[in-house]
Design an enzyme around this catalytic site. Structure first.
Site, mmCIF file in Angstrom:
data_model
loop_
_atom_site.group_PDB
_atom_site.id
_atom_site.type_symbol
_atom_site.label_atom_id
_atom_site.label_comp_id
_atom_site.label_asym_id
_atom_site.label_seq_id
_atom_site.Cartn_x
_atom_site.Cartn_y
_atom_site.Cartn_z
ATOM 1 N N GLU A 228 26.169 -18.609 -72.336
ATOM 2 C CA GLU A 228 27.007 -19.666 -72.923
ATOM 3 C C GLU A 228 26.213 -20.529 -73.901
ATOM 4 O O GLU A 228 26.680 -20.821 -75.004
ATOM 5 C CB GLU A 228 27.599 -20.563 -71.825
ATOM 6 C CG GLU A 228 28.594 -19.873 -70.902
ATOM 7 C CD GLU A 228 29.891 -19.445 -71.605
ATOM 8 O OE1 GLU A 228 30.163 -19.926 -72.722
ATOM 9 O OE2 GLU A 228 30.613 -18.610 -71.038
ATOM 10 N N ARG B 5 38.525 -20.045 -78.885
ATOM 11 C CA ARG B 5 37.463 -20.286 -77.924
ATOM 12 C C ARG B 5 38.044 -21.090 -76.771
ATOM 13 O O ARG B 5 39.020 -21.808 -76.919
ATOM 14 C CB ARG B 5 36.292 -21.012 -78.575
ATOM 15 C CG ARG B 5 35.769 -20.246 -79.805
ATOM 16 C CD ARG B 5 34.351 -20.565 -80.113
ATOM 17 N NE ARG B 5 33.518 -20.432 -78.949
ATOM 18 C CZ ARG B 5 33.031 -19.287 -78.492
ATOM 19 N NH1 ARG B 5 33.327 -18.156 -79.088
ATOM 20 N NH2 ARG B 5 32.274 -19.272 -77.433
ATOM 21 N N ASN C 126 26.716 -20.608 -77.957
ATOM 22 C CA ASN C 126 26.990 -21.873 -78.647
ATOM 23 C C ASN C 126 26.037 -22.098 -79.815
ATOM 24 O O ASN C 126 26.458 -22.535 -80.896
ATOM 25 C CB ASN C 126 26.877 -23.052 -77.672
ATOM 26 C CG ASN C 126 28.129 -23.210 -76.822
ATOM 27 O OD1 ASN C 126 29.125 -22.520 -77.032
ATOM 28 N ND2 ASN C 126 28.076 -24.120 -75.857
HETATM 29 N N1 LIG Z 1 24.638 -25.646 -80.028
HETATM 30 C C1 LIG Z 1 25.689 -26.325 -80.494
HETATM 31 N N2 LIG Z 1 25.681 -26.833 -81.746
HETATM 32 C C2 LIG Z 1 26.742 -27.522 -82.238
HETATM 33 N N3 LIG Z 1 27.858 -27.756 -81.527
HETATM 34 C C3 LIG Z 1 27.919 -27.284 -80.266
HETATM 35 C C4 LIG Z 1 26.871 -26.557 -79.691
HETATM 36 N N4 LIG Z 1 27.213 -26.217 -78.425
HETATM 37 C C5 LIG Z 1 28.443 -26.735 -78.235
HETATM 38 N N5 LIG Z 1 28.883 -27.377 -79.323
HETATM 39 C C6 LIG Z 1 30.158 -28.081 -79.478
HETATM 40 O O1 LIG Z 1 30.681 -28.296 -78.172
HETATM 41 C C7 LIG Z 1 31.999 -27.729 -78.079
HETATM 42 C C8 LIG Z 1 32.259 -27.252 -76.669
HETATM 43 O O2 LIG Z 1 31.398 -26.162 -76.336
HETATM 44 P P1 LIG Z 1 31.866 -25.137 -75.235
HETATM 45 O O3 LIG Z 1 32.183 -25.909 -73.995
HETATM 46 O O4 LIG Z 1 30.838 -24.091 -75.107
HETATM 47 O O5 LIG Z 1 33.223 -24.554 -75.801
HETATM 48 P P2 LIG Z 1 33.476 -23.469 -76.963
HETATM 49 O O6 LIG Z 1 32.179 -22.799 -77.297
HETATM 50 O O7 LIG Z 1 34.465 -22.510 -76.370
HETATM 51 O O8 LIG Z 1 34.025 -24.222 -78.142
HETATM 52 C C9 LIG Z 1 32.021 -26.653 -79.137
HETATM 53 O O9 LIG Z 1 33.343 -26.337 -79.547
HETATM 54 C C10 LIG Z 1 31.190 -27.273 -80.240
HETATM 55 O O10 LIG Z 1 31.961 -28.197 -80.998
HETATM 56 MG MG LIG Z 2 30.807 -22.103 -75.921
#
Ligand SMILES: Nc1ncnc2c1ncn2[C@@H]1O[C@H](COP(=O)(O)OP(=O)(O)O)[C@@H](O)[C@H]1O
Ligand SMILES: [Mg+2]
Ligand SMILES: Nc1ncnc2c1ncn2[C@@H]1O[C@H](COP(=O)(O)OP(=O)(O)O)[C@@H](O)[C@H]1O
Ligand SMILES: [Mg+2]
Lengths: 146, 77, 146
Positions: free
Chosen positions: C46, C104, C50
């Site tokens: 995960e 997502r 991300n």
């Molecule tokens: N490494 C990252 N860099 C920038 N934004 C991030 C990162 N990880 C997460 N995010 C932000 O946090 C939100 C939520 O992440 P997550 O819970 O993994 O859901 P998803 O990946 O399904 O969107 C993402 O939609 C993104 O906006």
């Molecule tokens: Mg994610």
């Protein structure tokens, strides 16, 4: 395909199997045969063991490993900041070992040379040693690519 | 004849991807056997010992049949 | 026991599986069960996904991963130098996603929190994001250690 990675890990004997699997998992992206991968793993083992035993003489230290995948093969570098090798030519000779008391075979470099297509040894006494190895894999059906 | 043999060998060469899956299924069998024998979930080292393989190799193989990587990702992205 | 490693790899989707195997092979030194390992792998997946999708928005970049083993668990850091997160609290909320058009789930952080014992998110917009995760394993008989 082009992909690369760099790994730093502690000079501990437990990490030899770890380093071998890291390279195997990375090289697996090219979907080599079992034989090809086994060759690469063996060469990595020898180089990492040398860094631990000879480079750092079983003391603390960090080993640097990097790998670059290209279309038909992998280039691997294994580096230590340990004691280095004064006479590289002699070190590469079959059966030569500076630690006969450990019942070492002196065949590490010979194994690397046999299992890889190219092996370079760069070393500076007191500074460390860097091994650069290249292995090409036979062309394969891209359909079976993982 | 040598060439034909070489051709056959090369074309039958087992890919790592397949051998990993084989190892993984054997690891799952070993796990089940050990669970049945001891009544508890074996560790990776116990499975590795049963298979006479380094534990890192077992872990690598098991990843090849890993279930959904990301439980909540759409499969079609 | 104390052991550590640091890995840098290209932000490519192929490397998600690679990063997962690297962490699993390293954590294997603590002799976890397959289940425990699967939890850690899922959390790593995960975080790496991300970094690739949100941090670098599928463009080029380097992902930094480090792991520290201690007596009864593993600490993992996954860092990107990508776009960062403006509102971390919102990002961590179940079902929140900034990319609903990609279908997502918004459950990445929730999964990490459920599968790991501690999850910290450090982020600076325009600078990058660093995830620090900790997972403890059940005490194990050291005799079975290989
Ligand atoms: N490494 C990252 N860099 C920038 N934004 C991030 C990162 N990880 C997460 N995010 C932000 O946090 C939100 C939520 O992440 P997550 O819970 O993994 O859901 P998803 O990946 O399904 O969107 C993402 O939609 C993104 O906006
Ligand atoms: Mg994610
Ligand atoms: N990383 C290294 N640092 C210092 N010396 C090294 C290193 N690698 C190899 N050597 C030297 O080269 C010799 C030959 O290496 P090798 O062929 O692997 O045989 P062995 O490890 O069995 O001695 C070693 O005995 C040692 O003196
Ligand atoms: Mg040697």
């Amino acid at each position: 395909m082009k992909n690369e990675m760099r790994l730093d890990f502690a000079s501990l004997s437990e990490n030899e199997a770890f380093a071998r699997v890291v390279v195997a998992a990375f090289a697996a992206q090219l979907n080599p045969t079992i034989e090809e991968l086994a060759d690469v793993k063996t060469a990595v083992s020898e180089a990492v063991t040398n860094a631990i035993i000879h480079g750092y003489e079983n003391g603390p230290g960090t080993i640097h490993l990097s790998a670059l995948l290209f279309e038909d093969g992998i280039k691997i570098e294994i580096e230590d900041d340990g004691r280095g090798i004064a006479d590289v030519e002699q070190a590469r000779m079959p059966f030569y070992t500076s630690k006969p008391e450990l019942e070492r075979s002196g065949m590490g470099f010979t194994v690397m040379e046999n299992f890889m297509d190219e092996v370079e040894v760069h070393s500076l006494p007191g500074k460390g040693t860097r091994i650069v190895m290249l292995r090409r894999f036979e062309a394969r059906d891209p359909i079976v690519q993982v | 004849i040598g060439e034909i043999r070489r051709y056959l060998r090369d074309n039958n060469a087992i890919r790592v991807s397949r051998s990993l899956r084989d190892t993984a299924y054997k690891a799952l069998q070993a796990r089940e056997k050990l669970t049945n024998a001891s009544g508890k979930d074996p560790t990776v080292a116990e499975i590795a010992k049963e298979m006479d393989l380094p534990r890192e190799d077992v872990v690598f193989a098991l990843d090849a049949i890993a279930e959904p990587v990301s439980l909540f990702e759409p499969i079609y992205h």
